[in-house]
Design an enzyme around this catalytic site. Structure first.
Site, PDB file in Angstrom:
ATOM      1  N   THR A 206     -18.762   9.212  83.495  1.00 17.86           N
ATOM      2  CA  THR A 206     -19.230   9.119  82.106  1.00 17.86           C
ATOM      3  C   THR A 206     -18.749  10.302  81.269  1.00 17.86           C
ATOM      4  OG1 THR A 206     -21.202   7.955  82.816  1.00 17.86           O
ATOM      5  CG2 THR A 206     -21.420   9.233  80.803  1.00 17.86           C
ATOM      6  N   ARG A 234     -26.290  -4.780  85.043  1.00 15.70           N
ATOM      7  CA  ARG A 234     -26.983  -3.507  85.287  1.00 15.70           C
ATOM      8  C   ARG A 234     -26.799  -2.533  84.119  1.00 15.70           C
ATOM      9  NH1 ARG A 234     -25.048   2.031  85.621  1.00 15.70           N
ATOM     10  NH2 ARG A 234     -26.386   3.155  87.046  1.00 15.70           N
ATOM     11  N   THR A 257     -24.995  12.818  83.135  1.00 15.47           N
ATOM     12  CA  THR A 257     -24.063  11.993  83.905  1.00 15.47           C
ATOM     13  C   THR A 257     -24.492  12.026  85.359  1.00 15.47           C
ATOM     14  OG1 THR A 257     -21.804  11.721  84.683  1.00 15.47           O
ATOM     15  CG2 THR A 257     -22.453  13.961  84.069  1.00 15.47           C
TER      16      THR A 257
HETATM   17  N1  ASP Z   1     -24.880   7.733  84.561  1.00 17.84           N
HETATM   18  C1  ASP Z   1     -23.908   6.674  84.547  1.00 17.84           C
HETATM   19  C2  ASP Z   1     -24.579   5.399  84.941  1.00 17.84           C
HETATM   20  O1  ASP Z   1     -25.434   5.409  85.802  1.00 17.84           O
HETATM   21  C3  ASP Z   1     -22.751   6.926  85.436  1.00 17.84           C
HETATM   22  C4  ASP Z   1     -22.083   8.263  85.223  1.00 17.84           C
HETATM   23  O2  ASP Z   1     -22.680   9.185  84.729  1.00 17.84           O
HETATM   24  O3  ASP Z   1     -20.909   8.383  85.522  1.00 17.84           O
HETATM   25  O4  ASP Z   1     -24.228   4.375  84.414  1.00 17.84           O
END
Ligand code: ASP
Length: 340
Positions: A206, A234, A257
C-alpha cells in the site's frame, strides 16, 4: 484592593506569556510517506530494484514538499504525492495493484483532513486511475464518507476524474505473483520458507502520505490494491477511517500499511491519535505502542507513518521493512527501506 491588583498583574502576565509564545512558535511543515510494509529483505533485493524504489519515493515526497514549501495545503500535498506512487508499477496502488483471486483489480483509498475531521473513502473500484482523488471528491462533493463498487466508479466519472480500462492496472509482475501465491496456497503446509517469505511479501505494498502545512493543517491519505488473492470483495483497513487513515489537527495524521484485518481490529490510526489526545503520549510513543503491543499482540504485522501538529514524525513497523521517506521544513530527505 491588593487582591484586585494582584489579579490584574496575573492576567496581564498571562496575556504576555500567551503573546510571547504565539510570536515565537514559527509555523513549520513536513511530509512523510510509505510504500508498504512487509517482508522486505536485503537478500531478496537487487541494487537496481532498491534504487528504483528509492527514486520513486524521493520523487513523490519532493512533489509534496514543494507544494508545502510554497504555502500549499497538506491536502494537495498528500493527493499529488500519492498520485506519483499510484502511477508507479512498483507499488500496490493504482498501476501495479495486486490481483484478486478472480484476476481482477479492486482498489481502496481514503483521505482525512485534520481541521474539521472531514473524510472520504472509496472501496472496490476498478476504473479510477487515481483512487486517492476519488476519496477526496467523496469528502468534498458528496454527502457521504464512503462509497463502494460500481457506484463509486460512477461517482468518480461524474466528478471528471480520469477513468481507465481495468487492464491499465495489470502488470506482469502482479499476474505472476497471483499465480505463485495460489500455488503456495494449494500446497499449504509443504511450502518452502522462501516461498512463504514471497507470499508474505506479496500481501502488502500500500502507499500512504501524511503532511502538515504552514497553516497548521494535518492531512492523511492511503491508497491500495489490498491483498494478493483476496476473495469475496474483501475490504482492508486502507479505506476505513480510523483504521488505515486518520487526521486531527489537535493530534496527528496517520497512514497505515500491513495486514488489514489486524489494523481494522486494532483501529490503528485513531488509536494512535487517541493515545496522544487522552494520555498525552508523543507520536512516537503512541505509534510504537499501537504497532508493537496492539497489532503485534494480536499476531498482526505492518507499520504506520505519522506526523503531529508540531512536525514530529513517526515511522514505526514490526515487519522487516517498510518503504518510507520523510522530508522536514529544511528539505532534509530521509529515505529508508529496511528496519535497521
Ligand atoms: N493494509 C492493506 C490491506 O490490508 C495492505 C497493505 O498495507 O499493503 O488491504
Amino acid at each position: 484592593m491588593k487582591k484586585i491588583l494582584f489579579l490584574s498583574l496575573l492576567i496581564a502576565f498571562g496575556c504576555k506569556q500567551i503573546e510571547t509564545s504565539d510570536q515565537t512558535s514559527t509555523p513549520t511543515f513536513g511530509i512523510v510517506i510509505h510504500g508498504g510494509a512487509g517482508t522486505i529483505l536485503r537478500v531478496n533485493m537487487t541494487p537496481e530494484r532498491e534504487a528504483a524504489y528509492r527514486e520513486v519515493l524521493a520523487e513523490a515526497i519532493q512533489v509534496g514538499h514543494t507544494i508545502l514549501k510554497n504555502g500549499g495545503s497538506s491536502q494537495e500535498a498528500v493527493e499529488k504525492t500519492i498520485h506519483i506512487m499510484e502511477d508507479s508499477p512498483l507499488f500496490n496502488a493504482g498501476k501495479g495493484a495486486v490481483l484478486t483471486s478472480d484476476e481482477t483489480i479492486e482498489l481502496d483509498a481514503s483521505f482525512m483532513h485534520g481541521a474539521q475531521l472531514d473524510a472520504g473513502a472509496i472501496s472496490g473500484v476498478k476504473t479510477i486511475r487515481h483512487p486517492i482523488s476519488a476519496a477526496i471528491k467523496v469528502m468534498e462533493n458528496s454527502p457521504h464518507v464512503m462509497l463502494s463498487g460500481v457506484g463509486a466508479d460512477a461517482f468518480a466519472a461524474s466528478q471528471g476524474l480520469e477513468i481507465v480500462a481495468p487492464e491499465y492496472f495489470f502488470t506482469e509482475r502482479r499476474i505472476n505473483s497471483l499465480k505463485r501465491v495460489k500455488e503456495a496456497e494449494a500446497k499449504k503446509e509443504s511450502i518452502s520458507s522462501t516461498e512463504e517469505a514471497f507470499v508474505q511479501h506479496q500481501r502488502y505494498g500500500t502507499v500512504g502520505c501524511v503532511a502538515l502545512d504552514l497553516e497548521g493543517n494535518l492531512a492523511a491519505g492511503t491508497s491500495t490494491g489490498g491483498m494478493t488473492n483476496k476473495k469475496w470483495n474483501r475490504i482492508g483497513d486502507a479505506p476505513i477511517i480510523g483504521a488505515g487513515t486518520y487526521a486531527n489537527n489537535a493530534t496527528c495524521a496517520i497512514s497505515a500499511t500491513g495486514w488489514g484485518e489486524f489494523f481494522i481490529r486494532s483501529v490503528v490510526a485513531h488509536d494512535i491519535s487517541a493515545l496522544m489526545e487522552y494520555k498525552g503520549l508523543s507520536i512516537q510513543e503512541a505509534a510504537h505502542t499501537v504497532i508493537h503491543d496492539k497489532v503485534g499482540g494480536l499476531g498482526g504485522d505492518g507499520g504506520v507513518v505519522g506526523i503531529d501538529s508540531k512536525g514530529n514524525v513517526a515511522m514505526e513497523m514490526n515487519t522487516p521493512g517498510m518503504y518510507r521517506a520523510h522530508m522536514d521544513a529544511e528539505g532534509k530527505l530521509n529515505v529508508k527501506i529496511y528496519k535497521d
